[in-house]
Design an enzyme around this catalytic site. Sequence first.
Site, short mmCIF file in Angstrom:
data_model
loop_
_atom_site.label_atom_id
_atom_site.label_comp_id
_atom_site.label_asym_id
_atom_site.label_seq_id
_atom_site.Cartn_x
_atom_site.Cartn_y
_atom_site.Cartn_z
N TYR B 144 0.82 -1.21 0.00
CA TYR B 144 0.00 0.00 0.00
C TYR B 144 0.85 1.26 0.00
CZ TYR B 144 -4.57 -2.18 0.82
OH TYR B 144 -5.74 -2.87 0.70
N LYS B 194 2.88 -15.60 1.89
CA LYS B 194 3.13 -16.33 0.64
C LYS B 194 4.64 -16.53 0.58
CE LYS B 194 1.87 -18.16 -3.28
NZ LYS B 194 0.96 -19.31 -3.45
N ASP B 226 -3.23 -18.37 -0.24
CA ASP B 226 -4.17 -19.10 -1.10
C ASP B 226 -4.86 -20.21 -0.30
OD1 ASP B 226 -1.47 -20.01 -1.15
OD2 ASP B 226 -1.79 -21.20 -2.96
N ASP B 250 -6.33 -7.18 3.99
CA ASP B 250 -7.47 -6.60 3.29
C ASP B 250 -8.36 -7.72 2.76
OD1 ASP B 250 -8.97 -4.52 1.96
OD2 ASP B 250 -8.02 -5.15 0.09
N ASP B 254 -11.99 -9.30 4.71
CA ASP B 254 -13.28 -9.25 4.01
C ASP B 254 -13.88 -10.64 3.86
OD1 ASP B 254 -13.75 -6.59 3.79
OD2 ASP B 254 -13.47 -6.45 1.64
C1 LIG Z 1 3.30 -23.67 -5.26
C2 LIG Z 1 3.01 -22.21 -5.50
C3 LIG Z 1 4.27 -21.46 -5.82
C4 LIG Z 1 1.94 -22.04 -6.59
C5 LIG Z 1 1.64 -20.58 -6.88
O1 LIG Z 1 1.54 -19.76 -5.95
O2 LIG Z 1 1.48 -20.25 -8.05
C6 LIG Z 1 0.61 -22.73 -6.30
O3 LIG Z 1 -0.01 -22.17 -5.17
C7 LIG Z 1 -0.28 -22.61 -7.50
O4 LIG Z 1 -1.29 -21.91 -7.41
O5 LIG Z 1 0.03 -23.20 -8.55
C1 LIG Z 2 -10.86 1.58 0.53
C2 LIG Z 2 -9.62 0.72 0.51
C3 LIG Z 2 -8.42 1.51 0.11
C4 LIG Z 2 -9.43 0.01 1.84
C5 LIG Z 2 -8.19 -0.86 1.85
O1 LIG Z 2 -7.88 -1.58 0.87
O2 LIG Z 2 -7.51 -0.87 2.87
C6 LIG Z 2 -10.60 -0.89 2.28
O3 LIG Z 2 -10.78 -1.95 1.40
C7 LIG Z 2 -10.34 -1.40 3.66
O4 LIG Z 2 -10.14 -2.62 3.81
O5 LIG Z 2 -10.33 -0.60 4.61
#
Ligand SMILES: CC(C)[C@H](C(=O)O)[C@@H](O)C(=O)O
Ligand SMILES: CC(C)[C@H](C(=O)O)[C@@H](O)C(=O)O
Lengths: 361, 361
Positions: B144, B194, B226, B250, B254
């Site tokens: 950010y 990650k 992920d 973020d 959510d």
């Molecule tokens: C293993 C990892 C590096 C890989 C990625 O992040 O791309 C996996 O999560 C995927 O989505 O194929």
């Molecule tokens: C509005 C946006 C910039 C903000 C962020 O990404 O931090 C919002 O999504 C949050 O989570 O407060």
Amino acid sequence: MSNYNIAVLAGDGIGPEVMQEAKKVLSAVEQAFDLSFTLKEFDVGGIAIDNHGQALPPATLKGCEDAQAILFGSIGGPKWDSLPLEERPERAALLALRGHFDLFSNLRPAKIYPGLEALSPLRADIAASGFDVLVIRELTSGIYFGQPKGIEGEGEEQFAYDTMRYSKKEIRRIAISAFEAAQKRGKKVTSVDKANVLLCSRLWREVTEEVAKDYPEVTLEHIYIDNATMQLLRYPSDFDVMLCSNLFGDIISDECAMITGSMGLLPSASINSENFGLYEPAGGSAPDIAGKGIANPIAQILSASMLLRFSLNLTEAADAIDAAVVKTLADGILTGELLSAENRDQAKSTSEVGDYIANII
Amino acid sequence: MSNYNIAVLAGDGIGPEVMQEAKKVLSAVEQAFDLSFTLKEFDVGGIAIDNHGQALPPATLKGCEDAQAILFGSIGGPKWDSLPLEERPERAALLALRGHFDLFSNLRPAKIYPGLEALSPLRADIAASGFDVLVIRELTSGIYFGQPKGIEGEGEEQFAYDTMRYSKKEIRRIAISAFEAAQKRGKKVTSVDKANVLLCSRLWREVTEEVAKDYPEVTLEHIYIDNATMQLLRYPSDFDVMLCSNLFGDIISDECAMITGSMGLLPSASINSENFGLYEPAGGSAPDIAGKGIANPIAQILSASMLLRFSLNLTEAADAIDAAVVKTLADGILTGELLSAENRDQAKSTSEVGDYIANII
Ligand SMILES: CC(C)[C@H](C(=O)O)[C@@H](O)C(=O)O
Ligand SMILES: CC(C)[C@H](C(=O)O)[C@@H](O)C(=O)O
């Protein structure tokens, strides 16, 4: 009779046993469609580290270069987790292959098959609305490959940095992939970004809007990544093709996979501009169930189908595999993880599922 | 009698009407606990753009500096969406306030309240296992705020870049926030990263491990972003405190908010090292329902409670608000979005809910 060369990289964990079933299905396809596949097998991942001292040995890379496509199993496991990051199977083999062959276009379909709605972790009424998404993820740029990245400084001031980077050219080619795909599906592209914070996302939005002009039948929507993770849970049927950068696609495709509740059914394709590609199941090497004959081979079999479709242009053969899978699921020929606890005694083994699909073909 | 100065920034959309109820509750607290709050109101966001030409006018910033904490409503709406990014409410006000006051520690609790399980978009049996997570998000660094960021070059070679950057110091202070919080809760920190791709995540893991040594009662687990989006859907009750970088927080916060299915109940706190803080509902300005008297004021009221707890150290008063909210929900005093379609005629208005809570106090 045309002959096709496929490099087969079964890898670790359940890789070898599900690959066995994909090979079975490919030979059924050879007979049914009068084709010939030359499958050459190479070590990759942990097994390659054990046998050759590295996750992607030169012979494996050469084998892939000589082939028309790569059928990939899965790699990694606890045995190799303590290696330095750069040597570990995921980075040293998977990211290396993506980079080496410029496999920029990653297709990750995720859908809830009819009859399997109850597997979704979503509320019954939400899952019942249906879910059939194709995540198109940019795979060779963004923060995965952006330079510079490093660690500098000393003591508490020491800092690490990674660079997210996208050129117009890189965005355009993946956006085109998404619009082309959407045109053959639900005619909607939802582009996932964080344009309220990231400059990369702003350029992403700009180029995506430009590409959209060439596809008047396809609707383009933009959604912030944070909102996307929410809307997928509440309104999963609103989505068709989701266009994502490398990092956001990593996150969104896994969320989509989990929404189906049947990761063992999900294939993926990673393709370059010459339609050379690497095809692999969405799930991992699952070392906990490896060798027990209970792993679901369908993700691997559908990966083979994607290979025929996208790299070899064998549409009919690919359609036949897909149809055989749908019939198999409809006939209730299911591995254990797709069955509820009380029906688990009806579970079919890895090879029984493979046989059933091969027989239909 | 102690007096406390609070800057009140109601903002746009439903902001003013839910803020009204938070003020009602604060005056009930004044009487019940013999306290005195001096509330000074300032324009922020879209309304500030309309009245003063900018989303965070100098008088507002000054007002915040003179206060002991900021009670924030919500900002933004379609009216201001076409402004250049830098001038839009979210960036020009919210990100600016976070940066200006170094509000690095963002607390985003998300839980399913007893009796409201059916609102969760998760399958009934999964929601029934319970969900009570505190996301601790680093809020003033990472991608950010990382420099450099820019757009360079011409034509198709034009590229954008953003920098993700974390120092040990920045990671340590947010990790400490997470462990301190976990010690008072479920004694588990799940750090989201990650680390198989990002160097920032590698440093993140290293420092988090160091901090963990000072909290032997707290368990530390690491999870890839992920995988986190997946496990939250399948095993939501496995999580307690989730420690996240700015971008990952973020996304994860959510997703957690949506898992509760009751965004209108979720407050958040953004705090600096002097316990000065900005307190705001997790949801947005919801322009579609603004002015109708149907918005849920509870997120705003619980934001006020967090303000008392974290910036003013008024634990008893905060506990009283929280308890009044729990009782209100248990008594079925609910705004419409918390009710099923067939019970929606029993919906209470924004001010009825506020009155009910104030009365209990
Ligand atoms: C293993 C990892 C590096 C890989 C990625 O992040 O791309 C996996 O999560 C995927 O989505 O194929
Ligand atoms: C509005 C946006 C910039 C903000 C962020 O990404 O931090 C919002 O999504 C949050 O989570 O407060």
